[in-house]
Scaffold this motif. Structure first.
Motif, mmCIF file in Angstrom:
data_model
loop_
_atom_site.group_PDB
_atom_site.id
_atom_site.type_symbol
_atom_site.label_atom_id
_atom_site.label_comp_id
_atom_site.label_asym_id
_atom_site.label_seq_id
_atom_site.Cartn_x
_atom_site.Cartn_y
_atom_site.Cartn_z
ATOM 1 N N ARG A 27 0.817 -1.218 0.000
ATOM 2 C CA ARG A 27 0.000 0.000 0.000
ATOM 3 C C ARG A 27 0.850 1.267 0.000
ATOM 4 O O ARG A 27 0.481 2.272 -0.605
ATOM 5 N N GLU A 28 1.999 1.209 0.647
ATOM 6 C CA GLU A 28 2.844 2.398 0.745
ATOM 7 C C GLU A 28 3.685 2.636 -0.510
ATOM 8 O O GLU A 28 3.893 3.780 -0.920
ATOM 9 N N LYS A 29 4.161 1.558 -1.136
ATOM 10 C CA LYS A 29 5.137 1.709 -2.219
ATOM 11 C C LYS A 29 4.639 1.286 -3.602
ATOM 12 O O LYS A 29 5.287 1.608 -4.608
ATOM 13 N N SER A 30 3.517 0.596 -3.666
ATOM 14 C CA SER A 30 3.142 0.008 -4.947
ATOM 15 C C SER A 30 1.757 0.399 -5.438
ATOM 16 O O SER A 30 1.578 0.742 -6.612
ATOM 17 N N ARG A 31 0.773 0.355 -4.563
ATOM 18 C CA ARG A 31 -0.615 0.475 -5.027
ATOM 19 C C ARG A 31 -0.891 1.783 -5.758
ATOM 20 O O ARG A 31 -1.510 1.791 -6.834
ATOM 21 N N LEU A 32 -0.441 2.900 -5.208
ATOM 22 C CA LEU A 32 -0.700 4.193 -5.855
ATOM 23 C C LEU A 32 -0.033 4.282 -7.222
ATOM 24 O O LEU A 32 -0.583 4.872 -8.160
ATOM 25 N N LEU A 33 1.149 3.686 -7.357
ATOM 26 C CA LEU A 33 1.828 3.681 -8.656
ATOM 27 C C LEU A 33 1.051 2.844 -9.667
ATOM 28 O O LEU A 33 0.942 3.208 -10.845
ATOM 29 N N LEU A 34 0.506 1.719 -9.209
ATOM 30 C CA LEU A 34 -0.269 0.861 -10.105
ATOM 31 C C LEU A 34 -1.616 1.489 -10.475
ATOM 32 O O LEU A 34 -2.123 1.255 -11.578
ATOM 33 N N MET A 35 -2.176 2.285 -9.581
ATOM 34 C CA MET A 35 -3.507 2.859 -9.798
ATOM 35 C C MET A 35 -3.566 3.801 -11.001
ATOM 36 O O MET A 35 -4.586 3.915 -11.668
ATOM 37 N N LYS A 36 -2.462 4.506 -11.273
ATOM 38 C CA LYS A 36 -2.394 5.418 -12.427
ATOM 39 C C LYS A 36 -3.555 6.419 -12.437
ATOM 40 O O LYS A 36 -4.236 6.618 -13.445
ATOM 41 N N GLN A 37 -3.790 6.997 -11.262
ATOM 42 C CA GLN A 37 -4.793 8.049 -11.057
ATOM 43 C C GLN A 37 -6.235 7.563 -11.222
ATOM 44 O O GLN A 37 -7.159 8.381 -11.288
ATOM 45 N N LYS A 38 -6.445 6.259 -11.291
ATOM 46 C CA LYS A 38 -7.815 5.742 -11.324
ATOM 47 C C LYS A 38 -8.370 5.740 -9.904
ATOM 48 O O LYS A 38 -7.621 5.691 -8.932
ATOM 49 N N GLU A 39 -9.679 5.787 -9.802
ATOM 50 C CA GLU A 39 -10.301 5.900 -8.485
ATOM 51 C C GLU A 39 -11.234 4.724 -8.208
ATOM 52 O O GLU A 39 -12.261 4.575 -8.849
ATOM 53 N N HIS A 40 -10.836 3.881 -7.275
ATOM 54 C CA HIS A 40 -11.681 2.820 -6.718
ATOM 55 C C HIS A 40 -10.994 2.345 -5.448
ATOM 56 O O HIS A 40 -9.823 2.670 -5.200
ATOM 57 N N ASP A 41 -11.723 1.607 -4.622
ATOM 58 C CA ASP A 41 -11.148 1.214 -3.333
ATOM 59 C C ASP A 41 -10.858 -0.282 -3.230
ATOM 60 O O ASP A 41 -10.717 -0.809 -2.122
ATOM 61 N N LEU B 155 -8.553 -3.387 -3.062
ATOM 62 C CA LEU B 155 -7.185 -3.478 -2.546
ATOM 63 C C LEU B 155 -6.190 -3.824 -3.639
ATOM 64 O O LEU B 155 -5.193 -3.125 -3.840
ATOM 65 N N PHE B 156 -6.442 -4.901 -4.361
ATOM 66 C CA PHE B 156 -5.473 -5.379 -5.347
ATOM 67 C C PHE B 156 -5.871 -4.942 -6.756
ATOM 68 O O PHE B 156 -7.039 -5.046 -7.150
ATOM 69 N N VAL B 157 -4.876 -4.452 -7.492
ATOM 70 C CA VAL B 157 -5.128 -3.902 -8.824
ATOM 71 C C VAL B 157 -4.171 -4.525 -9.833
ATOM 72 O O VAL B 157 -3.108 -5.039 -9.481
ATOM 73 N N ASN B 158 -4.563 -4.467 -11.105
ATOM 74 C CA ASN B 158 -3.675 -4.973 -12.155
ATOM 75 C C ASN B 158 -2.746 -3.869 -12.632
ATOM 76 O O ASN B 158 -2.752 -2.751 -12.084
ATOM 77 N N LEU B 159 -1.969 -4.151 -13.649
ATOM 78 C CA LEU B 159 -0.968 -3.184 -14.109
ATOM 79 C C LEU B 159 -1.584 -1.991 -14.823
ATOM 80 O O LEU B 159 -0.887 -1.014 -15.106
ATOM 81 N N ARG B 160 -2.890 -2.045 -15.099
ATOM 82 C CA ARG B 160 -3.593 -0.903 -15.701
ATOM 83 C C ARG B 160 -4.314 -0.065 -14.655
ATOM 84 O O ARG B 160 -4.952 0.921 -14.991
ATOM 85 N N GLY B 161 -4.225 -0.503 -13.409
ATOM 86 C CA GLY B 161 -4.867 0.243 -12.326
ATOM 87 C C GLY B 161 -6.289 -0.188 -12.046
ATOM 88 O O GLY B 161 -6.944 0.367 -11.160
ATOM 89 N N ASP B 162 -6.795 -1.166 -12.777
ATOM 90 C CA ASP B 162 -8.160 -1.655 -12.560
ATOM 91 C C ASP B 162 -8.161 -2.744 -11.486
ATOM 92 O O ASP B 162 -7.125 -3.342 -11.205
ATOM 93 N N PRO B 163 -9.330 -3.025 -10.900
ATOM 94 C CA PRO B 163 -9.393 -4.109 -9.907
ATOM 95 C C PRO B 163 -8.899 -5.421 -10.494
ATOM 96 O O PRO B 163 -9.219 -5.764 -11.637
ATOM 97 N N LEU B 164 -8.116 -6.149 -9.732
ATOM 98 C CA LEU B 164 -7.569 -7.417 -10.183
ATOM 99 C C LEU B 164 -8.688 -8.457 -10.300
ATOM 100 O O LEU B 164 -9.580 -8.508 -9.452
#
Length: 299
Positions: free
Chosen positions: A195-209, A211-220
């Protein structure tokens, strides 16, 4: 008046989706099973659900065997069609005796596959890294192994479902049943780093809550998790075939082997019936037997 099978099918699928509140995957299974049965009837020239007698039901099961399906799959298909007929009987007074009298095939004695603790360590070592993808993958593996949750439950976790202070996560299980599952310090550390080092980078400014996301920032997705686990297997040079439930099986097996009681494991896994959990006692007994036979000097 003859009720078209397709009408009953559509109403039944709406019933299991909306009233029974089954998961998307379960609804799809029911839909496919019923559709396959109706296709069989069409091939036999039957257009009225009331025309289905016990011999017709037996012929359908024989066809399933001829198609090379496993006993577990055939048993599920019988349950699906039986449930479909029960619904049709309640709503349209269609005779459901044929499938009510049909017996399920005897279950195959096949124990769930699991990883030994050494193999789990190999998997963990294979996905260690400081890049955003490695941090995510490591956190996924830690959560699956720490909690024993299903992959569909993992991909449904939202940020607010995790209580860091108590070290528990709220899981939405089968039938929309909620349960709280604890996790340990290893999973906690992996989640914190993710959450501290990876999730925000993966999110790519997308907005959802989620926890786990794919490399495009969408829910896994569940499929995405399977792809990630297959990648871990290749890195770890483990040659057995992996499927996500193996980690769930490993979770339960390792707990029981270390002395956990069956009821507690049942609660953690979210099993409605203890019989679903008891299969893991067979695994641990077989493991003990093999260990004895391989190591005792007079075995």
């Amino acid at each position: 008046m003859t009720i078209l099978p397709s009408i009953v099918r559509d109403e039944y699928i709406s019933y299991v989706r909306l009233e029974k509140n089954y998961s998307v995957y379960t609804v799809l299974e029911y839909e496919n099973d019923v559709e396959a049965f109706l296709s069989f009837l069409e091939g036999e020239g039957l257009t009225d659900l009331n025309e289905v007698t016990y011999p017709v039901a037996r012929l359908y099961v024989t066809t399933l065997y001829d198609n090379g399906l496993s006993r577990a799959t055939i048993s599920r298909k019988i349950s699906s069609v039986r449930s479909f007929y029960k619904f049709a009987n309640a709503r349209y007074d269609i005779n459901d005796n044929a499938f009510r009298a049909l017996h399920h095939p005897k279950k195959e004695e096949r124990l769930p596959a699991f990883f030994y603790e050494e193999e789990m360590e190999q998997l963990f070592s294979a996905c260690v890294g400081e890049d955003k993808k490695s941090l995510r993958d490591y956190a996924i593996l830690e959560m699956l192994y720490a909690t024993g949750i299903r992959v569909s439950e993992l991909t449904s976790i939202r940020l607010g479902d995790i209580d860091n202070h108590l070290g528990i996560v709220m899981i939405m299980g089968k039938g929309r049943k909620e349960r709280y599952v604890p996790f340990g310090s290893f999973a906690q550390s992996a989640l914190d780093e993710f959450r501290e080092k990876s999730r925000l980078l993966l999110m790519k400014q997308k907005e959802h809550d989620f926890l786990f996301v794919n490399l495009r920032g969408d829910p896994l997705t569940n499929r995405g998790v399977r792809h990630i686990l297959n990648g871990m297997m290749e890195k770890a040079s483990l040659h057995s075939k992996i499927y996500p439930h193996m980690i769930r099986h490993s979770f339960a097996t390792h707990l029981l082997a270390a002395g956990a009681d069956l009821r507690s494991v049942q609660e953690l896994l979210g099993h409605s019936h203890l019989s679903s959990t008891q299969v893991y006692t067979h695994i641990t007994k077989e493991h003990l037997r093999k260990t004895y036979m391989n190591t005792h000097p007079r075995a």
